[in-house]
Design an enzyme around this catalytic site. Structure first.
Site, PDB file in Angstrom:
ATOM      1  N   GLU A  64       0.870  -1.174   0.000  1.00 13.20           N
ATOM      2  CA  GLU A  64       0.000   0.000   0.000  1.00 13.20           C
ATOM      3  C   GLU A  64       0.908   1.225   0.000  1.00 13.20           C
ATOM      4  O   GLU A  64       1.519   1.551   1.021  1.00 13.20           O
ATOM      5  CB  GLU A  64      -0.915   0.000   1.228  1.00 13.20           C
ATOM      6  CG  GLU A  64      -1.830  -1.214   1.320  1.00 13.20           C
ATOM      7  CD  GLU A  64      -2.790  -1.348   0.159  1.00 13.20           C
ATOM      8  OE1 GLU A  64      -2.941  -0.360  -0.598  1.00 13.20           O
ATOM      9  OE2 GLU A  64      -3.388  -2.424  -0.002  1.00 13.20           O
ATOM     10  N   CYS A 108      -1.797   9.178   2.842  1.00 10.85           N
ATOM     11  CA  CYS A 108      -1.434   8.686   1.505  1.00 10.85           C
ATOM     12  C   CYS A 108      -2.573   8.866   0.510  1.00 10.85           C
ATOM     13  O   CYS A 108      -2.336   8.968  -0.695  1.00 10.85           O
ATOM     14  CB  CYS A 108      -0.997   7.223   1.574  1.00 10.85           C
ATOM     15  SG  CYS A 108      -2.269   6.099   2.191  1.00 10.85           S
TER      16      CYS A 108
END
Length: 476
Positions: free
Chosen positions: A223, A257
């Site tokens: 990720e 993010c």
């Protein structure tokens, strides 16, 4: 240097011993039943409730200042609520799947897919949402019947200490262990022969983790991040777009993010968007020193962001601070929410993930320009189209590939318990959340059950006329 090497060897030995302990427990008890998995999830949920305040305080200490409300909203609540979702779904997820059989060739046989635990899962956690990004994956790891080792970030020292000291009262070490980062631990951790490895962090580190895991042929879920854009179309109410984009962008001071990295706007709407931002932001954060506004995680990140602002300003960009008073405070490592207009295409703000409270606005005359610009770079972890026109939204979804999408808002696709979360290309690989999370940490094991009498006996050598007739029939 010999002391450092000796310490690393000792740490590697400790990690290997921890993994061996969990693997032995896994081999002794390879298929935890539904009741045990539910107990593990309820225990994880109880830990969160018991230590809610302590977790908020530890994370704030690691940041210098992090709003307790933001930690509760973005970390504690999603983890607690996500466990409730999994508890409701788990029995169905664990049920063996019936698969069809070619009755012409295998009459009487059965096919099933059995979701079974992989074994021991390693989790490498970043500093920006360290409770969410450790305990949410653990929800799916435990749901799938696994054990776990979790390595925390070097920027999460207070939190890591809390977890290491308090979690053993809830889970034995053969089920769950937390590991602190004391220098070089991350690489040693990623070299362990886990049954699966989940990494959340930067693309550069993700490449190193994947290379290390490849030595053991350990499957990885990565990720990562990237430059997730908001795309505001002319038909969408500008103030609503501003309210939503600004909330997400400056949550956790932009250190997310899946935050809005930059926003595309019709050229004629940029000035009005800036005016909305000037009015909205002081109502949310009246001063830079408000406890509701989060600090930048460390000195290096603080200086990197100031350098990016200085570079843009020196190259002709307009840099706008959205709060009254100073634009930053070194003592608290806080940088006011900023908007940047006219940033050069090759400046730091437009070429690297920002990961801070700076929002470049980019103008466009045609949506095709936006599509071409995004597709000309690495695939982002998310895109955020704002439009009331379904065809326009679908065009952007069809033509711009990303890990996920939130339509007419940003970030919140990540908060949907029944949607998979993951990147694509340079923004990552693999998924967790939802049933996909259960599947990621399971072996979907195909099992064929032969019938009592098998027709394949007709096709055993030595081959004769009967075998020829059968094969001619099957291949006609």
């Amino acid at each position: 240097m010999p002391d450092v090497a000796n310490n690393m060897e000792l740490k590697h030995a400790e990690l290997a011993a921890a993994l061996a302990l969990q693997r032995a427990a896994c081999l002794a008890h390879p298929a935890p039943p539904l009741a045990e998995r539910k107990r593990d999830l309820q225990t994880l949920q109880r830990y969160l409730r018991d230590h809610k305040l302590a977790l908020c305080e530890a994370i704030s200490a690691d940041y210098g200042n992090r709003s307790h409300h933001e930690t509760l909203l973005a970390e504690i609540f999603p983890a607690i609520d996500g466990i409730d979702h999994v508890l409701k779904k788990l029995k169905k997820w664990m049920t063996p799947q019936r698969r069809s059989v070619d009755w012409r060739n295998f009459p009487g046989a059965r096919n099933r897919v059995l979701p079974q635990p992989l074994g021991v899962v390693g989790v490498i956690v970043p500093w920006n949402f360290p409770v969410n990004l450790s305990l949410v994956p653990l929800t799916y790891i435990f749901a799938a019947g696994n054990r776990a080792m979790v390595k925390m970030s070097e920027n999460s020292r207070h939190l890591a200490r809390l977890l290491i000291e308090t979690m053993p009262a809830y889970f034995p070490p053969e089920k769950l262990q937390f590991v602190d980062e004391t220098g070089g631990v991350g690489m040693a951790f990623s070299q362990l022969p886990f049954d699966h490895l989940l990494f959340t962090g930067s693309g550069q580190t993700g490449r190193a983790v994947m290379a290390a895991a490849a030595r053991n042929l350990c499957p990885v879920t990565l990720e990562l991040g990237g430059k997730a854009p908001a795309i505001v179309c002319a038909d969408f109410d500008l103030r609503t777009a501003a309210e939503r984009i600004l909330f997400v962008k400056y949550l956790n001071a932009g250190q997310i993010c899946t935050s809005v990295d930059h926003a595309w706007l019709p050229e004629a709407s940029i000035a009005a968007f800036v005016e909305h931002a000037r009015r909205i932001m002081p109502t949310r954060y009246p001063r830079l020193d408000t406890p509701d506004y989060t600090s930048i995680i460390d000195e290096a990140a603080f200086e990197r962001l100031l350098q990016a602002l200085d570079e843009a300003r020196e190259r002709g960009a307009q840099v706008i601070s959205l709060l009254p008073g100073p634009a930053y405070d070194r003592a608290t490592r806080k940088i006011a929410p900023h908007i940047v207009l006219g940033a050069p295409e090759d400046c730091l703000l437009l070429t690297r993930e920002i990961f801070g409270p700076i929002l470049p606005l980019r103008g466009y005359a045609k949506l095709e320009t936006v599509v071409a610009s995004i597709n000309g770079g690495p695939r982002p972890l998310a895109i955020y189209p704002f439009s009331n026109d379904k065809q326009t939204v679908q065009m952007l979804i069809d033509t711009v590939m990303s890990g996920g999408v939130s339509v007419n808002d940003a970030l919140f696709h990540v908060g949907q318990h029944d949607l998979p979360f993951g990147g694509v290309g340079e923004s990552g690989m693999g998924h967790y959340h939802g049933v996909e999370g259960f599947h990621t940490f399971s072996k979907l094991r195909p099992v064929f059950y032969q019938a009592r009498h098998s027709p394949l006996t007709l096709l055993r050598p030595p081959y004769g006329k009967l075998a020829s007739r059968v094969l001619n029939f099957l291949t006609r």
